[in-house]
Enzyme design. Structure first.
Site, short mmCIF file in Angstrom:
data_model
loop_
_atom_site.label_atom_id
_atom_site.label_comp_id
_atom_site.label_asym_id
_atom_site.label_seq_id
_atom_site.Cartn_x
_atom_site.Cartn_y
_atom_site.Cartn_z
N LYS A 80 11.65 16.04 1.08
CA LYS A 80 12.31 15.80 2.44
C LYS A 80 11.98 17.37 3.23
O LYS A 80 12.10 18.13 2.83
CB LYS A 80 13.81 15.70 2.23
CG LYS A 80 14.44 15.07 3.38
CD LYS A 80 15.75 14.86 3.17
CE LYS A 80 16.60 13.98 4.10
NZ LYS A 80 17.90 13.89 3.74
N SER A 155 19.50 9.39 5.30
CA SER A 155 18.48 10.15 6.15
C SER A 155 17.22 10.49 5.20
O SER A 155 16.23 10.64 5.93
CB SER A 155 18.81 11.37 6.75
OG SER A 155 19.28 12.18 5.55
N SER A 179 22.82 9.93 1.84
CA SER A 179 21.55 10.08 2.37
C SER A 179 20.33 10.10 1.04
O SER A 179 19.26 9.76 1.82
CB SER A 179 21.19 11.42 3.28
OG SER A 179 21.67 11.30 4.48
#
Lengths: 489, 94
Positions: A80, A155, A179
């Site tokens: 990420k 996310s 997330s």
């Protein structure tokens, strides 16, 4: 070469050590595949082709020299884009950090590098991890590999879509209010949020420091156990990481759940949840009962208060953490400002996106004089009640099973204009962050052709219990890795 | 309304965020919606409840005062928008 898309960590390890495949061949196959697939999925912000191949060559040399390699050696993964990587851009998918390169790597990144991991690149996310669909990324929206008209969740939408599309064997995400688990559920992959303190947060760009944790996203539960072991442990650079021995999580994968006491909190089935999701989750509960788990309906009475309390605490912490983006030490600066205050205001105003600004203002408001007691202090007290719900229930239960999300992946654009509706997709994931306890999302079937996620929640530092239950369920459900058929020619 | 346009402007000022005039109203409405949903917390009696700032028993962490390598000035300044003589440069302050 055989189909790389369905490979798991243990399979790759065998292929490499049996010399049926070199790390370079494997890495090239992944880079080619990303080239073909990612224009459709759009999970990657940066692809690090050259360093990936250099890392792979190193692994091949080690194998050629007869060195013993670890399970993660030569296994392609991706991160990420809020995990700092020295020498590679870390953008947080924000204009603010569009061209920023960290001078150091996150502890988890160093740990994986030492384990011989091959980093393919950095993955899309909602800006500064604020969002539930990746639509808040400054750059573009990632597509759900099961239906590209739908969002992958967020996310960590890039990391979960990448795994579901087979673009990386595993990825790391971060989870502040869901997330990792919410997008894992939307994309039909396994995602685990560890206990607060299990994994070092050093080098994770902070959103809400009392809630953030880094965790693995994988195709199956065994890979999840392997990656979790590799990234866990005390780190002198994170004073909230806890000095507790890291167990061999794979040992928990026995398939046995006989006698485990599992609570089914009724509140999670009452609040706006689709009927099909309820059915899938309860069917999974039946399977576990057949295996000897003792499942019982129970109550976590403050569940519905977790979300409003979270939307005070997380923005309050964010408003403080993101004060560092002021156009001075790094990131975007408005070059035309004449004095320092307007430079701060314009740099932040132009460099940060709407959701980030919304949360900074919300947090600033909740912490401001006159409102502190009514919002921030109140939310912290409610956090105590939520934690007490779990503490009390853990006297009687080893774990809880809930749906991961109230709905399946929604259509892109559906909730962009309505922040509150977007927040509600975190309804079932937020409570475990508030209590700091570990939780995992495991695929448990399909509704309307889209994946459904089952959430298991356990006691602090009882990741072994999570993995034990998840693995037993997966074993029973069928261990075949289910990924969408994406191959384009 | 839980928050007025004027209060929103004040909060933006505190947070050092420039918000264009034509966006102020939308932000005010959105924050109002969110704050209204947060009002739900008022249903709970929390008079005798201790607040939780952190779920771990946080303690101060000490280490020996030993000199070690830092990241160095060049790297520390590497991401800065403006640098002069090895220092961060900012516009006029006074």
């Amino acid at each position: 070469m055989e189909n790389i898309v369905n490979l798991t960590i243990t399979e790759i390890h065998k292929l490499l050590t049996d010399k049926e495949l070199s790390a370079v061949e494997l890495t090239k196959a992944f880079l080619d595949y990303i080239d073909r697939i990612d224009p459709t999925i759009r999970a990657f912000i940066t692809v690090t082709e050259n360093t990936a191949l250099a890392q792979a060559e190193e692994i091949d040399r080690a194998i050629a020299q007869g060195k013993k390699i670890g399970l993660l050696s030569g296994v392609p993964m991706a991160l990420k884009d809020n995990l700092c990587t020295a020498g590679v851009k870390t953008t947080c998918c924000s204009k603010m950090l569009e061209n920023w390169v960290s001078p150091y790597s996150a502890t988890v990144v160093e740990k994986l590098q030492e384990a011989g991991a091959i980093m393919l690149g950095k993955l899309n996310m909602d800006e500064f991890a604020m969002g539930s669909s990746t639509e808040n990324s400054k750059f573009f929206t990632t597509k759900n590999p099961w239906d590209t008209s739908r969002v992958p969740g967020g996310s960590s939408g890039g990391p979960t879509a990448a795994v579901a599309a087979g673009e990386a064997i595993y990825t790391l995400g971060s989870d502040t209010g869901g997330s990792i688990r919410q997008p894992a559920s939307f994309c039909g992959v396994v995602g685990l949020k560890p206990t607060y303190g299990r994994v070092s947060r050093y080098g994770l760009i902070a959103f809400a420091s009392s809630l953030d944790q880094i965790g693995p996203i994988t195709k199956n539960v065994r890979d999840c156990a392997i990656v979790l072991k590799a990234i866990s442990g005390f780190d002198p650079y994170d004073s909230t990481s806890v000095d507790i021995e890291v167990p061999d999580y794979e040992k928990a994968l026995t398939g046995e759940v006989n006698g485990l006491r599992i609570g089914i909190p009724k509140e999670y089935f009452e609040i706006g949840i689709s009927k099909e999701i309820t059915e899938k989750v309860l069917k999974a509960v039946e399977l576990l009962e057949d295996l000897g788990a003792v499942c019982e309906e129970m109550s976590l009475p403050h569940t519905e208060y977790a979300l409003p309390a979270y939307y005070v605490i997380a923005p309050a912490e964010a408003s403080s953490n993101l004060a560092r983006f002021d156009g001075v030490s790094y990131g975007y600066r408005d070059e035309n400002a004449e004095d320092v205050i307007s430079m701060y205001k314009n740099s932040r105003g132009e460099g940060l996106g709407p959701e980030v600004k919304r949360r900074i203002m919300l947090g600033t408001y909740a912490l401001s004089s006159g409102y502190y007691d009514a919002y921030y202090l109140k939310a912290q007290k409610v956090r105590t009640l939520i934690k007490q719900d779990f503490d009390k229930a853990f006297e009687k239960f080893d774990a809880f099973i809930t749906p991961t999300t109230p709905s399946i992946a929604f259509k892109a654009g559906d909730k962009v204009e309505d922040p509150l509706a977007m927040y509600k997709s975190d309804l079932f994931t937020v409570p475990s962050n508030m209590a700091g306890i570990p939780a995992i999302s495991v695929p448990c079937g399909f509704a309307e052709g889209m994946p459904v996620g089952l959430q298991i929640i356990a006691k602090p530092f009882a990741e072994e219990t999570l993995l034990r239950i998840a693995y037993a369920y997966e074993n029973c459900r069928g261990t075949e890795v289910l990924l969408p058929d994406l191959e384009v020619n | 309304m839980t928050i007025s346009l004027k209060e929103l402007e004040h909060v933006a000022e505190l947070a050092r965020l420039s918000i264009p005039e034509n966006e102020l109203k939308a932000y005010t409405c959105q924050l109002d919606d969110i704050l209204k949903s947060i009002e739900k917390l008022k249903e709970l009696d929390t008079d005798n409840v201790e607040p939780t700032a952190h779920i771990l028993p946080v303690r101060n962490v000490m280490r020996g005062d030993i000199v070690r390598e830092g990241i160095g000035r060049e790297d520390a300044l590497g991401g800065a928008p403006d640098v002069e003589e090895g220092q961060f440069k900012v516009p006029k302050i006074v």
